[in-house]
Design an enzyme around this catalytic site. Structure first.
Site, PDB file in Angstrom:
ATOM      1  N   LYS A  85       0.826  -1.217   0.000  1.00 28.90           N
ATOM      2  CA  LYS A  85       0.000   0.000   0.000  1.00 28.90           C
ATOM      3  C   LYS A  85       0.855   1.259   0.000  1.00 28.90           C
ATOM      4  CE  LYS A  85      -1.588  -1.326   4.101  1.00 28.90           C
ATOM      5  NZ  LYS A  85      -0.600  -2.248   4.676  1.00 28.90           N
ATOM      6  N   HIS A 213       1.204  -3.075  15.121  1.00 29.06           N
ATOM      7  CA  HIS A 213       1.782  -1.959  14.369  1.00 29.06           C
ATOM      8  C   HIS A 213       1.847  -0.770  15.314  1.00 29.06           C
ATOM      9  CE1 HIS A 213       2.759   0.926  11.342  1.00 29.06           C
ATOM     10  NE2 HIS A 213       2.565   0.094  10.340  1.00 29.06           N
ATOM     11  N   GLU A 290       6.472  -5.572   8.592  1.00 32.45           N
ATOM     12  CA  GLU A 290       5.731  -5.061   7.421  1.00 32.45           C
ATOM     13  C   GLU A 290       6.167  -3.634   7.109  1.00 32.45           C
ATOM     14  OE1 GLU A 290       1.753  -5.158   8.886  1.00 32.45           O
ATOM     15  OE2 GLU A 290       1.724  -7.314   9.137  1.00 32.45           O
TER      16      GLU A 290
HETATM   17  C1  LIG Z   1      -1.131  -3.256   8.456  1.00 27.73           C
HETATM   18  C2  LIG Z   1      -0.023  -2.335   8.028  1.00 27.73           C
HETATM   19  N1  LIG Z   1       1.205  -2.827   7.878  1.00 27.73           N
HETATM   20  C3  LIG Z   1       2.246  -2.072   7.491  1.00 27.73           C
HETATM   21  C4  LIG Z   1       2.069  -0.732   7.199  1.00 27.73           C
HETATM   22  C5  LIG Z   1       3.262   0.056   6.761  1.00 27.73           C
HETATM   23  O1  LIG Z   1       3.625   0.972   7.731  1.00 27.73           O
HETATM   24  P1  LIG Z   1       4.899   1.886   7.576  1.00 27.73           P
HETATM   25  O2  LIG Z   1       4.820   2.560   6.265  1.00 27.73           O
HETATM   26  O3  LIG Z   1       4.837   2.802   8.723  1.00 27.73           O
HETATM   27  O4  LIG Z   1       6.090   1.012   7.664  1.00 27.73           O
HETATM   28  C6  LIG Z   1       0.808  -0.150   7.369  1.00 27.73           C
HETATM   29  C7  LIG Z   1       0.608   1.268   7.124  1.00 27.73           C
HETATM   30  O5  LIG Z   1      -0.439   1.839   7.254  1.00 27.73           O
HETATM   31  C8  LIG Z   1      -0.269  -0.974   7.792  1.00 27.73           C
HETATM   32  O6  LIG Z   1      -1.506  -0.478   7.922  1.00 27.73           O
END
Ligand SMILES: Cc1ncc(COP(=O)(O)O)c(C=O)c1O
Length: 431
Positions: A85, A213, A290
């Site tokens: 994403k 998270h 993640e």
């Molecule tokens: C479930 C989940 N995992 C991973 C991420 C990635 O987070 P980051 O960009 O802070 O590493 C997000 C970001 O919204 C998330 O919602």
């Protein structure tokens, strides 16, 4: 001249052979000492010669590789599953796949995308606790079995559509030190863990681990320590109920910016120590994460064009020895509805530099500058504080650290096209 690669396979000097698909991921090779900045110069000249001023992104794949090396050096026990994403540019996903990362997918389309780029189902964690039933069925049909949940209804959906799923319970943790908080919307409270796991047991579902998270753009490494301790508590409950708990997923939250308040290395030290305490290597627990913004934030630079200008002249300013004070207002051709939506939550993320370099001379006067996006929406404004030399219509600005939650959030509101993305790699880079 840089070479433009359209071929199926690019092998540079060392350990990884990329197999980039030609239609989606043309890569420009920088040779003869050419830099990313030289490449940007060429692209701007090319636009000027074609009478267009469209904005564009450049992804520096050398930097992507460096970020990966930094990850495996600092967190050797933690396999990264890149959060699609955050940036779904095919060449980025393809390269990460070649480097051995897995992928955190949030939907059927993201699963489809990474599978089409060569990832296997085992390289995927479906890390959304709220999933449409049809997307769970899609995961099942395509062999993706690891997925997160945080509520009973999700368990019911999974028992109906994917009874052999390997479930990971996402717990809510303290995200008060993060730029984007996630735990009001996602994550089960520690108090509800036992009840949820008992429900899973009754439904004969397999729960294999815990995830969390700490919020995106975390500024306090202690958040990870506390969250890992919380995860241990939830693990113990799962083990007591008879689950074979063997996966810990520490989520995202790390920044990849060099100028960020907390260095990745500092987070890593705290995480490694907490893992050693709560999940030592001989526990046999697999640890994954993640990361999104960590990998891509600093990989992308954007060039935007000033399409309109207003100069606001205040009356004589007493504080400046009676000088007239002028504020510059520029309208640029990318904004919140293009790919800069992230600036709302993180206004200091990107440094804005005038282009060309001549404008950066120290002696040059700077002005308080307002940057508006191009659409008719009066909210379409970059809400950082900018101090720039005077620029003119037709000039360009460069924004760095713009690879996270930018392209994936963009729209064509008001009929403005989405920006082009170019990818570059240095010839002979040790990739
Ligand atoms: C479930 C989940 N995992 C991973 C991420 C990635 O987070 P980051 O960009 O802070 O590493 C997000 C970001 O919204 C998330 O919602």
């Amino acid at each position: 001249m840089d070479k433009h690669i359209h071929s199926e396979s690019v092998t540079t000097n060392a350990s990884v052979t990329h197999d980039f698909s030609p239609e989606n991921s043309d890569i420009d090779i920088l040779d003869n000492g050419k830099t990313v900045r030289d490449f940007i110069d060429d692209k701007i000249k090319e636009r000027v010669s074609k009478d267009t001023e469209d904005p564009f992104y450049v992804a520096n794949l050398d930097r992507l590789y460096l970020m990966h090396l930094r990850w495996v050096t600092n967190l050797p026990r933690v396999r990264p599953f890149f959060a699609v994403k955050c940036n779904n540019t095919p060449v980025v996903l393809k390269m990460l796949s070649a480097l051995g990362t897995g992928f955190d997918c949030a939907s059927k389309n993201e699963i489809d995308l990474v599978l089409s780029l060569g990832a296997t189902p085992d390289d995927i964690i479906y890390a959304h606790t709220i999933k449409p039933l049809s997307h769970i069925k899609y995961a099942e049909a395509h062999g993706v079995s690891r997925m997160t949940f945080d509520n009973e209804e999700e368990l019911l959906k999974v028992s109906l559509s994917h009874p052999n799923a390997k479930l990971i319970l996402r717990i809510a943790v303290d995200d008060s030190k993060s730029i984007l908080r996630l735990n009001t919307k996602f994550g089960a409270s520690l108090d509800s863990v036992a009840q949820l796991l008992e429900r899973a047991k009754k439904l004969e579902l397999d729960v294999i681990g815990i995830s969390f998270h700490v919020g995106s753009g975390c500024t306090d490494s202690v958040a990870f320590m506390q969250a890992i301790a919380d995860a241990r508590h939830a693990f113990d409950i799962g083990n007591l109920l008879g689950f074979q708990m063997n996966l810990l997923d520490i989520g995202g939250g790390f920044s990849g910016r060099d100028n960020y308040r907390v260095k990745f290395e500092e987070f890593s030290e705290v995480i490694n120590a907490a893992l050693d305490d709560f999940f030592p290597p001989d526990s046999g627990v697999e640890v994954i994460a993640e990361p999104g913004r960590y990998y891509v934030e600093s990989v992308f630079t954007m060039a935007v064009n000033i399409i309109a200008k207003k100069v606001i002249t205040d009356n004589v300013d007493e504080n400046r020895n009676g000088e007239e004070s002028r504020k510059m207002v520029y309208y640029i051709n990318e904004g919140l509805h293009g790919s800069m939506n992230f600036i709302i939550s993180d206004p200091c993320a990107s440094k804005v530099d005038p282009y060309p370099q001549r404008a950066v001379e120290r002696s040059e006067q700077r002005y308080v500058t307002v940057l508006w996006g191009p659409t008719c929406d009066s909210q379409d404004k970059l809400n950082g504080t900018y101090n720039l030399p005077e620029m003119h219509v037709g000039d360009w600005l460069l924004l760095d650290n713009i690879g996270a939650y930018s392209l994936t959030l963009s729209s064509d509101f008001n009929g403005f096209d989405r920006a082009d993305v170019y990818s570059v790699v240095t010839a002979g880079a040790q990739i």
